[in-house]
Write an enzyme that holds these catalytic residues in place. Structure first.
Site, PDB file in Angstrom:
ATOM      1  N   GLY A   1       0.832  -1.206   0.000  1.00 50.18           N
ATOM      2  CA  GLY A   1       0.000   0.000   0.000  1.00 50.18           C
ATOM      3  C   GLY A   1       0.864   1.252   0.000  1.00 50.18           C
TER       4      GLY A   1
ATOM      5  N   ASN B   1      -2.282  -8.620   0.495  1.00 50.90           N
ATOM      6  CA  ASN B   1      -3.097  -9.432  -0.434  1.00 50.90           C
ATOM      7  C   ASN B   1      -3.542  -8.607  -1.650  1.00 50.90           C
ATOM      8  OD1 ASN B   1      -5.012  -7.780   0.631  1.00 50.90           O
ATOM      9  ND2 ASN B   1      -6.497  -9.393   1.099  1.00 50.90           N
TER      10      ASN B   1
ATOM     11  N   VAL C   1      -4.299 -11.126   5.868  1.00 47.73           N
ATOM     12  CA  VAL C   1      -3.984 -11.158   7.305  1.00 47.73           C
ATOM     13  C   VAL C   1      -5.204 -11.396   8.197  1.00 47.73           C
ATOM     14  CG1 VAL C   1      -1.891  -9.767   7.082  1.00 47.73           C
ATOM     15  CG2 VAL C   1      -4.057  -8.640   7.611  1.00 47.73           C
TER      16      VAL C   1
ATOM     17  N   LEU D   1      -1.737 -16.377  10.569  1.00 44.15           N
ATOM     18  CA  LEU D   1      -0.494 -15.817  10.030  1.00 44.15           C
ATOM     19  C   LEU D   1       0.679 -16.310  10.861  1.00 44.15           C
ATOM     20  CD1 LEU D   1       1.011 -13.623   8.286  1.00 44.15           C
ATOM     21  CD2 LEU D   1       0.396 -11.983  10.064  1.00 44.15           C
TER      22      LEU D   1
ATOM     23  N   LYS E   1     -13.173  -6.717   8.686  1.00 43.29           N
ATOM     24  CA  LYS E   1     -12.418  -7.932   9.003  1.00 43.29           C
ATOM     25  C   LYS E   1     -10.929  -7.646   9.215  1.00 43.29           C
ATOM     26  CE  LYS E   1     -13.366 -11.862   6.901  1.00 43.29           C
ATOM     27  NZ  LYS E   1     -13.666 -12.798   5.769  1.00 43.29           N
TER      28      LYS E   1
ATOM     29  N   ALA F   1      -1.540   0.866  13.050  1.00 37.32           N
ATOM     30  CA  ALA F   1      -1.885   2.080  12.303  1.00 37.32           C
ATOM     31  C   ALA F   1      -3.355   2.376  12.569  1.00 37.32           C
ATOM     32  CB  ALA F   1      -1.656   1.864  10.811  1.00 37.32           C
TER      33      ALA F   1
ATOM     34  N   TYR G   1     -15.174   1.573   8.919  1.00 37.51           N
ATOM     35  CA  TYR G   1     -13.744   1.897   9.077  1.00 37.51           C
ATOM     36  C   TYR G   1     -13.478   2.395  10.497  1.00 37.51           C
ATOM     37  CZ  TYR G   1      -9.263   4.224   7.950  1.00 37.51           C
ATOM     38  OH  TYR G   1      -7.948   4.643   7.907  1.00 37.51           O
TER      39      TYR G   1
ATOM     40  N   LYS H   1     -11.323   0.413  13.492  1.00 43.22           N
ATOM     41  CA  LYS H   1     -10.102   0.976  14.089  1.00 43.22           C
ATOM     42  C   LYS H   1     -10.269   1.158  15.600  1.00 43.22           C
ATOM     43  CE  LYS H   1      -7.461   1.528  10.380  1.00 43.22           C
ATOM     44  NZ  LYS H   1      -6.168   0.856  10.199  1.00 43.22           N
TER      45      LYS H   1
HETATM   46  P1  NAD Z   1      -3.552   1.599   1.173  1.00 41.37           P
HETATM   47  O1  NAD Z   1      -4.910   1.175   0.737  1.00 41.37           O
HETATM   48  O2  NAD Z   1      -2.652   2.227   0.158  1.00 41.37           O
HETATM   49  O3  NAD Z   1      -2.765   0.374   1.807  1.00 41.37           O
HETATM   50  C1  NAD Z   1      -3.379  -0.634   2.553  1.00 41.37           C
HETATM   51  C2  NAD Z   1      -2.768  -1.955   2.157  1.00 41.37           C
HETATM   52  O4  NAD Z   1      -3.359  -3.007   2.945  1.00 41.37           O
HETATM   53  C3  NAD Z   1      -3.004  -2.325   0.701  1.00 41.37           C
HETATM   54  O5  NAD Z   1      -1.796  -2.660   0.061  1.00 41.37           O
HETATM   55  C4  NAD Z   1      -3.959  -3.518   0.778  1.00 41.37           C
HETATM   56  O6  NAD Z   1      -3.814  -4.414  -0.315  1.00 41.37           O
HETATM   57  C5  NAD Z   1      -3.557  -4.136   2.120  1.00 41.37           C
HETATM   58  N1  NAD Z   1      -4.600  -4.983   2.705  1.00 41.37           N
HETATM   59  C6  NAD Z   1      -5.901  -4.666   2.932  1.00 41.37           C
HETATM   60  N2  NAD Z   1      -6.541  -5.713   3.494  1.00 41.37           N
HETATM   61  C7  NAD Z   1      -5.627  -6.706   3.626  1.00 41.37           C
HETATM   62  C8  NAD Z   1      -5.681  -8.025   4.138  1.00 41.37           C
HETATM   63  N3  NAD Z   1      -6.814  -8.555   4.626  1.00 41.37           N
HETATM   64  N4  NAD Z   1      -4.549  -8.779   4.131  1.00 41.37           N
HETATM   65  C9  NAD Z   1      -3.383  -8.266   3.641  1.00 41.37           C
HETATM   66  N5  NAD Z   1      -3.279  -7.022   3.147  1.00 41.37           N
HETATM   67  C10 NAD Z   1      -4.388  -6.241   3.127  1.00 41.37           C
HETATM   68  O7  NAD Z   1      -3.758   2.586   2.398  1.00 41.37           O
HETATM   69  P2  NAD Z   1      -2.701   3.509   3.176  1.00 41.37           P
HETATM   70  O8  NAD Z   1      -3.051   4.919   2.961  1.00 41.37           O
HETATM   71  O9  NAD Z   1      -1.321   3.048   2.892  1.00 41.37           O
HETATM   72  O10 NAD Z   1      -3.062   3.162   4.677  1.00 41.37           O
HETATM   73  C11 NAD Z   1      -2.291   2.235   5.430  1.00 41.37           C
HETATM   74  C12 NAD Z   1      -2.775   2.185   6.874  1.00 41.37           C
HETATM   75  O11 NAD Z   1      -2.687   3.482   7.456  1.00 41.37           O
HETATM   76  C13 NAD Z   1      -4.231   1.732   7.003  1.00 41.37           C
HETATM   77  O12 NAD Z   1      -4.332   0.897   8.131  1.00 41.37           O
HETATM   78  C14 NAD Z   1      -4.974   3.033   7.240  1.00 41.37           C
HETATM   79  O13 NAD Z   1      -6.137   2.837   7.994  1.00 41.37           O
HETATM   80  C15 NAD Z   1      -3.947   3.860   7.990  1.00 41.37           C
HETATM   81  N6  NAD Z   1      -4.195   5.305   7.792  1.00 41.37           N
HETATM   82  C16 NAD Z   1      -3.836   5.933   6.641  1.00 41.37           C
HETATM   83  C17 NAD Z   1      -4.103   7.291   6.478  1.00 41.37           C
HETATM   84  C18 NAD Z   1      -3.685   8.053   5.254  1.00 41.37           C
HETATM   85  O14 NAD Z   1      -3.924   9.255   5.192  1.00 41.37           O
HETATM   86  N7  NAD Z   1      -3.043   7.480   4.267  1.00 41.37           N
HETATM   87  C19 NAD Z   1      -4.761   7.997   7.507  1.00 41.37           C
HETATM   88  C20 NAD Z   1      -5.138   7.302   8.644  1.00 41.37           C
HETATM   89  C21 NAD Z   1      -4.837   5.967   8.790  1.00 41.37           C
END
Ligand code: NAD
Ligand code: UDP
Length: 317
Positions: free
Chosen positions: A10, A32, A57, A61, A91, A114, A145, A149
Protein backbone atom coordinates in the site's frame (compact mmCIF):
# COMPACT_ATOMS: atom_id res chain seq x y z
CA UNK A 1 16.14 -6.33 13.86
CA UNK A 2 13.56 -8.26 11.84
CA UNK A 3 10.14 -6.64 11.40
CA UNK A 4 6.92 -7.68 9.68
CA UNK A 5 4.82 -4.97 8.03
CA UNK A 6 1.27 -5.68 6.87
CA UNK A 7 -0.17 -3.58 4.05
CA UNK A 8 3.34 -3.46 2.57
CA UNK A 9 2.11 -3.00 -1.01
CA UNK A 10 0.00 0.00 0.00
CA UNK A 11 0.88 3.66 0.05
CA UNK A 12 2.12 3.99 3.65
CA UNK A 13 3.23 0.38 4.07
CA UNK A 14 5.63 0.63 1.13
CA UNK A 15 7.20 3.82 2.52
CA UNK A 16 7.68 2.11 5.88
CA UNK A 17 9.28 -0.92 4.24
CA UNK A 18 11.68 1.43 2.46
CA UNK A 19 12.55 3.21 5.71
CA UNK A 20 13.12 0.05 7.77
CA UNK A 21 15.32 -1.41 4.99
CA UNK A 22 17.27 1.86 4.78
CA UNK A 23 17.79 1.73 8.56
CA UNK A 24 19.46 -1.67 8.13
CA UNK A 25 16.67 -3.99 9.28
CA UNK A 26 15.27 -7.16 7.72
CA UNK A 27 11.67 -6.70 6.57
CA UNK A 28 8.89 -9.16 5.81
CA UNK A 29 6.13 -7.42 3.85
CA UNK A 30 2.64 -8.94 3.87
CA UNK A 31 -0.20 -7.94 1.54
CA UNK A 32 -3.10 -9.43 -0.43
CA UNK A 33 -3.27 -6.52 -2.96
CA UNK A 34 -6.84 -5.63 -1.96
CA UNK A 35 -6.10 -1.92 -2.41
CA UNK A 36 -2.32 -2.06 -2.86
CA UNK A 37 -0.16 -2.45 -5.97
CA UNK A 38 2.72 -4.77 -6.91
CA UNK A 39 4.56 -1.69 -8.28
CA UNK A 40 4.87 -0.35 -4.73
CA UNK A 41 7.01 -3.28 -3.58
CA UNK A 42 8.79 -3.97 -6.89
CA UNK A 43 11.79 -1.78 -5.91
CA UNK A 44 12.48 -3.95 -2.82
CA UNK A 45 12.22 -7.40 -4.40
CA UNK A 46 15.92 -7.44 -5.33
CA UNK A 47 16.94 -6.65 -1.73
CA UNK A 48 18.08 -9.78 0.13
CA UNK A 49 16.82 -8.30 3.42
CA UNK A 50 13.24 -8.07 2.04
CA UNK A 51 10.80 -10.97 1.87
CA UNK A 52 7.28 -10.71 0.51
CA UNK A 53 4.35 -12.82 1.66
CA UNK A 54 1.16 -12.75 -0.43
CA UNK A 55 -1.34 -13.36 2.35
CA UNK A 56 -4.70 -12.18 3.71
CA UNK A 57 -3.98 -11.16 7.31
CA UNK A 58 -7.52 -11.96 8.43
CA UNK A 59 -6.37 -15.61 8.12
CA UNK A 60 -3.93 -17.40 10.43
CA UNK A 61 -0.49 -15.82 10.03
CA UNK A 62 2.84 -17.40 10.93
CA UNK A 63 6.44 -16.86 9.87
CA UNK A 64 9.51 -18.92 10.72
CA UNK A 65 12.30 -17.46 12.82
CA UNK A 66 12.59 -14.56 15.23
CA UNK A 67 10.60 -11.36 14.88
CA UNK A 68 11.28 -8.10 16.76
CA UNK A 69 8.43 -5.99 15.46
CA UNK A 70 5.00 -6.25 13.85
CA UNK A 71 3.51 -3.12 12.24
CA UNK A 72 -0.11 -3.56 11.20
CA UNK A 73 -0.90 -1.22 8.29
CA UNK A 74 -3.19 -3.47 6.23
CA UNK A 75 -6.63 -1.89 5.71
CA UNK A 76 -8.44 -0.01 2.99
CA UNK A 77 -7.87 3.63 3.97
CA UNK A 78 -9.52 5.78 1.33
CA UNK A 79 -13.24 6.39 1.99
CA UNK A 80 -13.93 5.38 -1.64
CA UNK A 81 -12.20 2.04 -0.93
CA UNK A 82 -13.78 1.24 2.41
CA UNK A 83 -17.24 2.26 1.26
CA UNK A 84 -17.01 -0.34 -1.54
CA UNK A 85 -15.22 -2.90 0.70
CA UNK A 86 -17.10 -2.61 4.01
CA UNK A 87 -16.80 -6.22 5.16
CA UNK A 88 -13.12 -6.59 4.23
CA UNK A 89 -12.48 -3.34 6.11
CA UNK A 90 -14.22 -4.59 9.25
CA UNK A 91 -12.42 -7.93 9.00
CA UNK A 92 -8.92 -6.57 8.55
CA UNK A 93 -9.40 -4.12 11.44
CA UNK A 94 -10.78 -6.80 13.77
CA UNK A 95 -9.62 -10.29 12.70
CA UNK A 96 -6.46 -8.92 11.06
CA UNK A 97 -5.53 -7.06 14.24
CA UNK A 98 -6.20 -10.19 16.31
CA UNK A 99 -4.06 -12.41 14.06
CA UNK A 100 -1.15 -9.97 13.93
CA UNK A 101 -1.28 -9.44 17.71
CA UNK A 102 -1.21 -13.22 18.16
CA UNK A 103 1.90 -13.41 15.98
CA UNK A 104 3.59 -10.60 17.94
CA UNK A 105 2.76 -12.37 21.21
CA UNK A 106 4.12 -15.71 19.96
CA UNK A 107 7.39 -14.03 18.92
CA UNK A 108 7.69 -11.59 21.83
CA UNK A 109 7.72 -8.80 19.22
CA UNK A 110 6.83 -5.14 19.69
CA UNK A 111 3.52 -4.24 17.99
CA UNK A 112 2.45 -1.01 16.30
CA UNK A 113 -1.10 -0.40 15.09
CA UNK A 114 -1.89 2.08 12.30
CA UNK A 115 -4.97 3.79 13.69
CA UNK A 116 -6.60 6.91 12.36
CA UNK A 117 -7.96 10.36 13.10
CA UNK A 118 -11.24 8.79 12.02
CA UNK A 119 -11.61 7.36 15.56
CA UNK A 120 -12.59 10.96 16.44
CA UNK A 121 -15.45 10.81 13.89
CA UNK A 122 -17.10 14.18 13.21
CA UNK A 123 -15.30 15.82 16.14
CA UNK A 124 -16.92 18.14 18.64
CA UNK A 125 -13.54 19.06 20.10
CA UNK A 126 -11.18 20.98 17.84
CA UNK A 127 -8.25 20.42 17.35
CA UNK A 128 -8.34 16.78 18.48
CA UNK A 129 -6.13 15.71 21.41
CA UNK A 130 -5.57 12.00 22.13
CA UNK A 131 -7.76 12.29 25.23
CA UNK A 132 -10.86 13.03 23.11
CA UNK A 133 -13.10 9.94 22.81
CA UNK A 134 -14.67 10.92 19.53
CA UNK A 135 -18.07 11.30 17.92
CA UNK A 136 -18.66 8.32 15.63
CA UNK A 137 -21.84 7.00 14.04
CA UNK A 138 -21.39 3.23 14.39
CA UNK A 139 -24.12 2.38 11.87
CA UNK A 140 -23.30 5.07 9.30
CA UNK A 141 -21.52 4.17 6.05
CA UNK A 142 -18.13 5.25 7.44
CA UNK A 143 -18.74 3.26 10.63
CA UNK A 144 -17.14 0.19 9.05
CA UNK A 145 -13.74 1.90 9.08
CA UNK A 146 -14.09 4.00 12.22
CA UNK A 147 -15.41 1.18 14.39
CA UNK A 148 -12.91 -1.36 13.02
CA UNK A 149 -10.10 0.98 14.09
CA UNK A 150 -11.71 1.67 17.46
CA UNK A 151 -12.04 -2.08 18.03
CA UNK A 152 -8.42 -2.54 16.90
CA UNK A 153 -7.22 0.04 19.45
CA UNK A 154 -9.19 -1.72 22.21
CA UNK A 155 -7.72 -5.09 21.18
CA UNK A 156 -4.17 -3.72 21.21
CA UNK A 157 -4.66 -2.30 24.71
CA UNK A 158 -6.09 -5.64 25.90
CA UNK A 159 -3.02 -7.53 24.60
CA UNK A 160 -0.84 -4.97 26.34
CA UNK A 161 -2.71 -5.25 29.65
CA UNK A 162 -3.34 -8.99 29.67
CA UNK A 163 -0.22 -10.37 27.95
CA UNK A 164 2.21 -7.55 28.66
CA UNK A 165 2.85 -7.08 24.95
CA UNK A 166 4.86 -3.97 24.07
CA UNK A 167 2.37 -1.98 21.99
CA UNK A 168 2.15 1.36 20.18
CA UNK A 169 -0.87 3.05 18.55
CA UNK A 170 -0.42 5.81 15.99
CA UNK A 171 -3.45 7.90 15.06
CA UNK A 172 -2.63 9.01 11.53
CA UNK A 173 -4.16 12.16 10.01
CA UNK A 174 -4.66 12.66 6.24
CA UNK A 175 -1.34 11.80 4.61
CA UNK A 176 -0.35 12.14 0.96
CA UNK A 177 2.64 11.62 -1.30
CA UNK A 178 4.14 9.45 -4.04
CA UNK A 179 2.81 5.85 -4.42
CA UNK A 180 -0.83 6.78 -3.84
CA UNK A 181 -3.07 5.15 -6.44
CA UNK A 182 -4.27 7.53 -9.14
CA UNK A 183 -7.82 6.28 -8.59
CA UNK A 184 -7.83 5.84 -4.82
CA UNK A 185 -10.45 8.56 -4.50
CA UNK A 186 -8.80 10.60 -1.75
CA UNK A 187 -8.92 14.35 -2.10
CA UNK A 188 -5.23 15.04 -2.82
CA UNK A 189 -4.90 12.31 -5.47
CA UNK A 190 -8.26 13.20 -7.03
CA UNK A 191 -7.49 16.92 -7.33
CA UNK A 192 -3.98 16.44 -8.73
CA UNK A 193 -5.07 13.82 -11.27
CA UNK A 194 -8.10 15.89 -12.29
CA UNK A 195 -6.00 19.04 -12.72
CA UNK A 196 -3.34 17.20 -14.77
CA UNK A 197 -5.99 15.63 -17.00
CA UNK A 198 -7.71 18.98 -17.50
CA UNK A 199 -10.90 17.79 -15.80
CA UNK A 200 -12.98 19.76 -13.26
CA UNK A 201 -11.98 19.39 -9.60
CA UNK A 202 -14.77 17.55 -7.77
CA UNK A 203 -15.53 19.25 -4.45
CA UNK A 204 -17.93 17.30 -2.23
CA UNK A 205 -20.37 19.52 -0.32
CA UNK A 206 -19.58 23.23 -0.06
CA UNK A 207 -15.81 22.65 0.27
CA UNK A 208 -15.66 24.49 3.59
CA UNK A 209 -14.89 21.27 5.50
CA UNK A 210 -11.29 21.14 6.68
CA UNK A 211 -8.44 18.64 6.72
CA UNK A 212 -4.80 18.88 7.86
CA UNK A 213 -2.48 17.26 5.33
CA UNK A 214 0.78 15.55 6.28
CA UNK A 215 3.54 14.70 3.79
CA UNK A 216 4.44 11.01 3.87
CA UNK A 217 8.12 11.48 4.86
CA UNK A 218 7.09 13.45 7.96
CA UNK A 219 4.59 10.76 8.90
CA UNK A 220 7.12 7.93 8.50
CA UNK A 221 9.61 9.77 10.72
CA UNK A 222 6.91 10.16 13.41
CA UNK A 223 5.95 6.49 13.20
CA UNK A 224 9.55 5.28 13.45
CA UNK A 225 10.14 7.51 16.50
CA UNK A 226 6.94 6.23 18.12
CA UNK A 227 7.89 2.61 17.41
CA UNK A 228 11.22 3.01 19.23
CA UNK A 229 9.70 5.07 22.08
CA UNK A 230 8.12 3.78 25.28
CA UNK A 231 4.73 5.41 24.65
CA UNK A 232 1.83 2.94 24.91
CA UNK A 233 -1.15 5.31 24.73
CA UNK A 234 -2.44 6.39 21.29
CA UNK A 235 -0.38 9.17 19.70
CA UNK A 236 -1.50 11.63 17.03
CA UNK A 237 0.89 11.99 14.12
CA UNK A 238 -0.15 14.56 11.54
CA UNK A 239 0.40 18.09 10.32
CA UNK A 240 -1.55 20.62 12.40
CA UNK A 241 -1.89 23.19 9.61
CA UNK A 242 -5.55 23.14 8.58
CA UNK A 243 -6.99 23.86 5.12
CA UNK A 244 -10.48 23.90 3.70
CA UNK A 245 -11.06 21.57 0.76
CA UNK A 246 -11.62 24.66 -1.40
CA UNK A 247 -8.24 26.07 -0.35
CA UNK A 248 -6.63 22.77 -1.34
CA UNK A 249 -8.40 22.91 -4.71
CA UNK A 250 -7.07 26.43 -5.32
CA UNK A 251 -3.54 25.42 -4.34
CA UNK A 252 -3.55 22.38 -6.64
CA UNK A 253 -4.86 24.48 -9.50
CA UNK A 254 -2.16 27.10 -8.98
CA UNK A 255 0.65 24.56 -8.59
CA UNK A 256 -0.30 22.51 -11.65
CA UNK A 257 -0.81 25.68 -13.71
CA UNK A 258 -4.28 24.46 -14.52
CA UNK A 259 -7.40 26.58 -14.98
CA UNK A 260 -9.96 23.76 -14.72
CA UNK A 261 -13.27 24.71 -13.04
CA UNK A 262 -14.45 23.49 -9.66
CA UNK A 263 -17.49 21.21 -9.81
CA UNK A 264 -19.57 20.92 -6.64
CA UNK A 265 -20.89 17.43 -5.88
CA UNK A 266 -23.22 16.18 -3.10
CA UNK A 267 -21.53 15.90 0.32
CA UNK A 268 -19.85 12.56 1.13
CA UNK A 269 -21.79 10.47 3.71
CA UNK A 270 -21.01 11.37 7.35
CA UNK A 271 -18.12 13.53 6.13
CA UNK A 272 -16.36 15.05 9.18
CA UNK A 273 -16.64 18.85 9.11
CA UNK A 274 -13.24 19.57 10.61
CA UNK A 275 -10.07 17.66 11.34
CA UNK A 276 -6.81 18.84 12.83
CA UNK A 277 -4.40 17.04 15.16
CA UNK A 278 -3.23 18.35 18.49
CA UNK A 279 0.41 17.15 18.34
CA UNK A 280 1.67 18.32 21.73
CA UNK A 281 2.24 14.69 22.81
CA UNK A 282 4.29 13.87 19.70
CA UNK A 283 6.31 17.07 20.21
CA UNK A 284 6.98 16.36 23.87
CA UNK A 285 7.44 12.58 23.89
CA UNK A 286 8.92 11.97 20.43
CA UNK A 287 10.56 15.34 19.79
CA UNK A 288 8.69 15.20 16.48
CA UNK A 289 6.90 17.74 14.38
CA UNK A 290 6.29 17.94 10.64
CA UNK A 291 8.84 19.78 8.50
CA UNK A 292 7.22 19.75 5.07
CA UNK A 293 4.55 22.35 4.28
CA UNK A 294 1.59 21.48 2.07
CA UNK A 295 3.09 23.50 -0.76
CA UNK A 296 6.47 21.70 -0.51
CA UNK A 297 4.76 18.34 -0.22
CA UNK A 298 2.65 18.99 -3.31
CA UNK A 299 5.82 20.07 -5.15
CA UNK A 300 7.23 16.61 -4.44
CA UNK A 301 3.96 14.77 -5.17
CA UNK A 302 2.73 16.37 -8.41
CA UNK A 303 5.72 15.07 -10.48
CA UNK A 304 4.94 11.52 -9.29
CA UNK A 305 1.36 11.82 -10.56
CA UNK A 306 2.62 13.30 -13.86
CA UNK A 307 4.92 10.30 -14.34
CA UNK A 308 2.16 7.82 -13.45
CA UNK A 309 -0.31 9.42 -15.87
CA UNK A 310 2.37 9.34 -18.58
CA UNK A 311 3.06 5.67 -17.85
CA UNK A 312 -0.67 4.87 -18.05
CA UNK A 313 -0.92 6.68 -21.39
CA UNK A 314 2.05 4.68 -22.75
CA UNK A 315 0.54 1.37 -21.55
CA UNK A 316 -2.83 2.28 -23.08
CA UNK A 317 -1.05 2.63 -26.36
P1 NAD B 1 -3.55 1.60 1.17
O1 NAD B 1 -4.91 1.18 0.74
O2 NAD B 1 -2.65 2.23 0.16
O3 NAD B 1 -2.76 0.37 1.81
C1 NAD B 1 -3.38 -0.63 2.55
C2 NAD B 1 -2.77 -1.96 2.16
O4 NAD B 1 -3.36 -3.01 2.94
C3 NAD B 1 -3.00 -2.33 0.70
O5 NAD B 1 -1.80 -2.66 0.06
C4 NAD B 1 -3.96 -3.52 0.78
O6 NAD B 1 -3.81 -4.41 -0.32
C5 NAD B 1 -3.56 -4.14 2.12
N1 NAD B 1 -4.60 -4.98 2.70
C6 NAD B 1 -5.90 -4.67 2.93
N2 NAD B 1 -6.54 -5.71 3.49
C7 NAD B 1 -5.63 -6.71 3.63
C8 NAD B 1 -5.68 -8.02 4.14
N3 NAD B 1 -6.81 -8.56 4.63
N4 NAD B 1 -4.55 -8.78 4.13
C9 NAD B 1 -3.38 -8.27 3.64
N5 NAD B 1 -3.28 -7.02 3.15
C10 NAD B 1 -4.39 -6.24 3.13
O7 NAD B 1 -3.76 2.59 2.40
P2 NAD B 1 -2.70 3.51 3.18
O8 NAD B 1 -3.05 4.92 2.96
O9 NAD B 1 -1.32 3.05 2.89
O10 NAD B 1 -3.06 3.16 4.68
C11 NAD B 1 -2.29 2.24 5.43
C12 NAD B 1 -2.78 2.19 6.87
O11 NAD B 1 -2.69 3.48 7.46
C13 NAD B 1 -4.23 1.73 7.00
O12 NAD B 1 -4.33 0.90 8.13
C14 NAD B 1 -4.97 3.03 7.24
O13 NAD B 1 -6.14 2.84 7.99
C15 NAD B 1 -3.95 3.86 7.99
N6 NAD B 1 -4.19 5.31 7.79
C16 NAD B 1 -3.84 5.93 6.64
C17 NAD B 1 -4.10 7.29 6.48
C18 NAD B 1 -3.69 8.05 5.25
O14 NAD B 1 -3.92 9.25 5.19
N7 NAD B 1 -3.04 7.48 4.27
C19 NAD B 1 -4.76 8.00 7.51
C20 NAD B 1 -5.14 7.30 8.64
C21 NAD B 1 -4.84 5.97 8.79
N1 UDP C 1 -13.25 15.40 -1.13
C1 UDP C 1 -13.65 16.24 -2.16
N2 UDP C 1 -13.46 15.85 -3.44
C2 UDP C 1 -12.89 14.67 -3.77
C3 UDP C 1 -12.47 13.80 -2.72
C4 UDP C 1 -12.68 14.20 -1.42
O1 UDP C 1 -14.18 17.33 -1.91
O2 UDP C 1 -12.76 14.40 -4.98
C5 UDP C 1 -13.42 15.85 0.26
C6 UDP C 1 -14.13 14.85 1.16
O3 UDP C 1 -15.53 15.03 1.10
C7 UDP C 1 -13.54 15.21 2.52
C8 UDP C 1 -12.12 15.67 2.19
O4 UDP C 1 -12.11 15.98 0.81
O5 UDP C 1 -14.23 16.29 3.08
C9 UDP C 1 -11.05 14.59 2.45
O6 UDP C 1 -11.48 13.41 1.82
P1 UDP C 1 -10.58 12.10 1.68
O7 UDP C 1 -11.38 11.12 0.88
O8 UDP C 1 -9.25 12.46 1.16
O9 UDP C 1 -10.35 11.55 3.15
P2 UDP C 1 -11.11 11.67 4.57
O10 UDP C 1 -10.41 12.75 5.28
O11 UDP C 1 -12.56 11.99 4.34
O12 UDP C 1 -10.90 10.34 5.18
Amino acid sequence: MRVLITGAAGFLGSHLVERFLADGHDVIGVDNFLTGRPENIAPFLGNSRFTFLHHDVTQFLYVEGPLDGVLHFASPASPADYLRLPIQTLKVGSLGTHKTLGLAKAKGARYLLASTSEVYGDPQVHPQPETYWGHVNPVGLRGVYDEAKRFAEAMVMAYHRVHGLETRIVRIFNTYGPRMRLDDGRVVSNFIVQALRGEPLTVYGDGRQTRSFCYVDDLVEGIVRLFWSERVEPTNVGNPVEFTVLELAELVRAMTGSSVPIEFRPPAPDDPHVRRPDIEVARRVLGWEPRVSLREGLERTIPYFRRELERQRRVAG
